[in-house]
Scaffold this motif. Structure first.
Motif, PDB file in Angstrom:
ATOM      1  N   PRO A  84      57.148 -42.191 -17.940  1.00 11.34           N
ATOM      2  CA  PRO A  84      56.663 -42.036 -19.310  1.00 11.34           C
ATOM      3  C   PRO A  84      56.361 -43.383 -19.954  1.00 11.34           C
ATOM      4  CG  PRO A  84      58.507 -40.566 -18.919  1.00 11.34           C
ATOM      5  CD  PRO A  84      58.409 -41.457 -17.715  1.00 11.34           C
ATOM      6  N   ARG A  85      55.390 -43.408 -20.846  1.00 10.18           N
ATOM      7  CA  ARG A  85      54.886 -44.642 -21.438  1.00 10.18           C
ATOM      8  C   ARG A  85      55.955 -45.493 -22.104  1.00 10.18           C
ATOM      9  NH1 ARG A  85      50.156 -45.282 -23.897  1.00 10.18           N
ATOM     10  NH2 ARG A  85      49.349 -44.409 -21.955  1.00 10.18           N
ATOM     11  N   HIS A  86      56.933 -44.868 -22.747  1.00 16.56           N
ATOM     12  CA  HIS A  86      57.900 -45.651 -23.526  1.00 16.56           C
ATOM     13  C   HIS A  86      58.695 -46.622 -22.657  1.00 16.56           C
ATOM     14  CE1 HIS A  86      61.616 -43.381 -22.418  1.00 16.56           C
ATOM     15  NE2 HIS A  86      60.789 -42.355 -22.308  1.00 16.56           N
ATOM     16  N   TYR A  87      58.896 -46.297 -21.375  1.00 16.80           N
ATOM     17  CA  TYR A  87      59.572 -47.235 -20.478  1.00 16.80           C
ATOM     18  C   TYR A  87      58.740 -48.506 -20.310  1.00 16.80           C
ATOM     19  CZ  TYR A  87      62.707 -43.467 -18.911  1.00 16.80           C
ATOM     20  OH  TYR A  87      63.639 -42.465 -18.850  1.00 16.80           O
ATOM     21  N   LEU A  88      57.441 -48.342 -20.119  1.00 19.78           N
ATOM     22  CA  LEU A  88      56.540 -49.476 -19.917  1.00 19.78           C
ATOM     23  C   LEU A  88      56.414 -50.303 -21.192  1.00 19.78           C
ATOM     24  CD1 LEU A  88      54.500 -50.930 -18.070  1.00 19.78           C
ATOM     25  CD2 LEU A  88      52.760 -49.295 -18.861  1.00 19.78           C
ATOM     26  N   GLU A  89      56.293 -49.643 -22.326  1.00 25.03           N
ATOM     27  CA  GLU A  89      56.129 -50.349 -23.594  1.00 25.03           C
ATOM     28  C   GLU A  89      57.323 -51.259 -23.892  1.00 25.03           C
ATOM     29  OE1 GLU A  89      55.537 -47.224 -26.391  1.00 25.03           O
ATOM     30  OE2 GLU A  89      53.393 -47.011 -25.962  1.00 25.03           O
ATOM     31  N   LYS A  90      58.504 -50.827 -23.499  1.00 26.81           N
ATOM     32  CA  LYS A  90      59.721 -51.574 -23.820  1.00 26.81           C
ATOM     33  C   LYS A  90      59.769 -52.935 -23.126  1.00 26.81           C
ATOM     34  CE  LYS A  90      63.236 -49.118 -24.622  1.00 26.81           C
ATOM     35  NZ  LYS A  90      64.378 -48.177 -24.531  1.00 26.81           N
ATOM     36  N   VAL A  91      59.234 -53.035 -21.908  1.00 28.44           N
ATOM     37  CA  VAL A  91      59.395 -54.278 -21.138  1.00 28.44           C
ATOM     38  C   VAL A  91      58.134 -55.120 -21.022  1.00 28.44           C
ATOM     39  CG1 VAL A  91      61.273 -53.297 -19.764  1.00 28.44           C
ATOM     40  CG2 VAL A  91      58.927 -53.152 -18.913  1.00 28.44           C
ATOM     41  N   THR A  92      56.975 -54.556 -21.291  1.00 26.06           N
ATOM     42  CA  THR A  92      55.725 -55.287 -21.086  1.00 26.06           C
ATOM     43  C   THR A  92      55.679 -56.639 -21.799  1.00 26.06           C
ATOM     44  OG1 THR A  92      54.435 -53.299 -20.582  1.00 26.06           O
ATOM     45  CG2 THR A  92      53.217 -55.183 -21.438  1.00 26.06           C
ATOM     46  N   PRO A  93      56.224 -56.787 -23.011  1.00 20.78           N
ATOM     47  CA  PRO A  93      56.185 -58.110 -23.652  1.00 20.78           C
ATOM     48  C   PRO A  93      56.922 -59.200 -22.875  1.00 20.78           C
ATOM     49  CG  PRO A  93      56.657 -56.412 -25.282  1.00 20.78           C
ATOM     50  CD  PRO A  93      56.753 -55.759 -23.927  1.00 20.78           C
ATOM     51  N   TYR A  94      57.814 -58.826 -21.956  1.00 20.99           N
ATOM     52  CA  TYR A  94      58.613 -59.794 -21.210  1.00 20.99           C
ATOM     53  C   TYR A  94      58.045 -60.099 -19.826  1.00 20.99           C
ATOM     54  CZ  TYR A  94      61.992 -58.465 -24.785  1.00 20.99           C
ATOM     55  OH  TYR A  94      62.598 -58.215 -25.989  1.00 20.99           O
ATOM     56  N   ILE A  95      57.145 -59.249 -19.331  1.00 16.61           N
ATOM     57  CA  ILE A  95      56.716 -59.326 -17.933  1.00 16.61           C
ATOM     58  C   ILE A  95      55.465 -60.189 -17.804  1.00 16.61           C
ATOM     59  CG2 ILE A  95      56.014 -58.008 -15.913  1.00 16.61           C
ATOM     60  CD1 ILE A  95      58.940 -57.606 -16.827  1.00 16.61           C
ATOM     61  N   ASP A  96      55.546 -61.206 -16.913  1.00 14.44           N
ATOM     62  CA  ASP A  96      54.437 -62.127 -16.699  1.00 14.44           C
ATOM     63  C   ASP A  96      53.423 -61.594 -15.698  1.00 14.44           C
ATOM     64  OD1 ASP A  96      55.404 -64.519 -18.301  1.00 14.44           O
ATOM     65  OD2 ASP A  96      57.123 -64.166 -16.980  1.00 14.44           O
ATOM     66  N   SER A  97      53.889 -60.848 -14.697  1.00  8.30           N
ATOM     67  CA  SER A  97      52.965 -60.311 -13.701  1.00  8.30           C
ATOM     68  C   SER A  97      53.457 -58.950 -13.211  1.00  8.30           C
ATOM     69  CB  SER A  97      52.803 -61.274 -12.521  1.00  8.30           C
ATOM     70  OG  SER A  97      54.042 -61.525 -11.888  1.00  8.30           O
ATOM     71  N   PHE A  98      52.501 -58.120 -12.832  1.00  6.98           N
ATOM     72  CA  PHE A  98      52.786 -56.787 -12.316  1.00  6.98           C
ATOM     73  C   PHE A  98      52.239 -56.653 -10.905  1.00  6.98           C
ATOM     74  CE2 PHE A  98      53.127 -55.978 -16.820  1.00  6.98           C
ATOM     75  CZ  PHE A  98      54.040 -54.927 -16.938  1.00  6.98           C
ATOM     76  N   ILE A  99      53.016 -55.997 -10.034  1.00  7.45           N
ATOM     77  CA  ILE A  99      52.543 -55.553  -8.725  1.00  7.45           C
ATOM     78  C   ILE A  99      52.665 -54.039  -8.740  1.00  7.45           C
ATOM     79  CG2 ILE A  99      52.870 -55.648  -6.230  1.00  7.45           C
ATOM     80  CD1 ILE A  99      54.285 -58.353  -6.655  1.00  7.45           C
ATOM     81  N   ILE A 100      51.515 -53.355  -8.746  1.00  6.33           N
ATOM     82  CA  ILE A 100      51.508 -51.902  -8.962  1.00  6.33           C
ATOM     83  C   ILE A 100      51.110 -51.196  -7.677  1.00  6.33           C
ATOM     84  CG2 ILE A 100      50.536 -50.032 -10.331  1.00  6.33           C
ATOM     85  CD1 ILE A 100      49.951 -52.144 -12.514  1.00  6.33           C
TER      86      ILE A 100
END
Length: 220
Positions: free
Chosen positions: A111-127
């Motif tokens: 769910p989106r709320h999990y992603l919204e909570k941490v995105t400001p802290y994350i420098d890079s994503f591997i999806i």
């Protein structure tokens, strides 16, 4: 203080899951049931290596502060699905020294709320995209990919560094083909993404199992 179950902490990793020297923090639990799962212990009830709070995790990783600062490295959150533990990750990131690089390795199927909570802290994503075709994705993971697509659209405009988002597109034997992968790539390009990691899923699992066997041999 938040706590979370881990399946491992793996230090001194190079060029595998983020920039510089990284430490992988792998979480227990995943919403998917992939046929070629690299870390099946993340689904096993007995697969928890250690339950930690954020201060205990910091005590386990802060010894590599100089490596992180010297190489531009830091922490890679993996699993399992680390976004299920977003409150823990947010609290942990707020404890960390300035200069650490944070990488999130995720399926984005949360769910989106999990992603919204941490995105400001994350420098890079591997999806780990797997495949953009809903039928192929459902057959391979046991879950629909609607959340993945919605989160990709949101992340495209909210990530700190869009150029540091890598999308994994595997060939999955018996599930998709090179033409399927080309189609997935085109869909993702149209969503605004341009960095891809393409490989064969079964081959990657074989390499992982060989490396794990070598590590266990050394421990014994």
């Amino acid at each position: 203080m938040n706590t979370a179950p881990l399946i491992c902490i793996d230090r001194h990793r190079l060029t595998i899951d983020g920039e510089g020297v990284t430490t992988l923090v792998a979480f227990h639990g995943c919403p998917l049931r992939c046929k070629y799962c690299l870390n099946p212990q993340c689904l096993d009830a007995d697969g928890v290596w250690q339950e930690v709070d954020t201060e205990l995790l910091m005590a386990n990783v802060e010894m590599d502060n100089l490596y992180f600062l010297a190489t531009g490295g830091g922490i890679c959150f993996g699993g399992g699905e680390p976004l299920l533990w977003s409150s823990f990750i947010k609290e942990f990131c707020e404890l960390c020294p300035e200069g650490w690089h944070f990488t999130m390795e995720t399926s984005l199927n949360v769910p989106r709320h999990y992603l919204e909570k941490v995105t400001p802290y994350i420098d890079s994503f591997i999806i780990d995209i797997k495949d953009m075709n809903p039928a192929i994705y459902q057959a391979y993971t046991g879950k629909p990919n609607r959340q993945v697509i919605d989160n990709l659209v949101w992340l495209n405009t909210h990530a700190k560094h869009k150029d540091k988002i890598i999308l994994r597109l595997p060939i999955i034997p018996k599930f998709n083909t090179e033409d399927d992968r080309k189609h997935s790539r085109q869909v993702l390009i149209e969503l605004g993404y341009e960095n891809f990691d393409e490989f064969e899923k079964a081959r990657k699992r074989l390499v992982f199992e060989e490396l794990l066997g070598m590590q266990l041999a050394l421990l014994n």
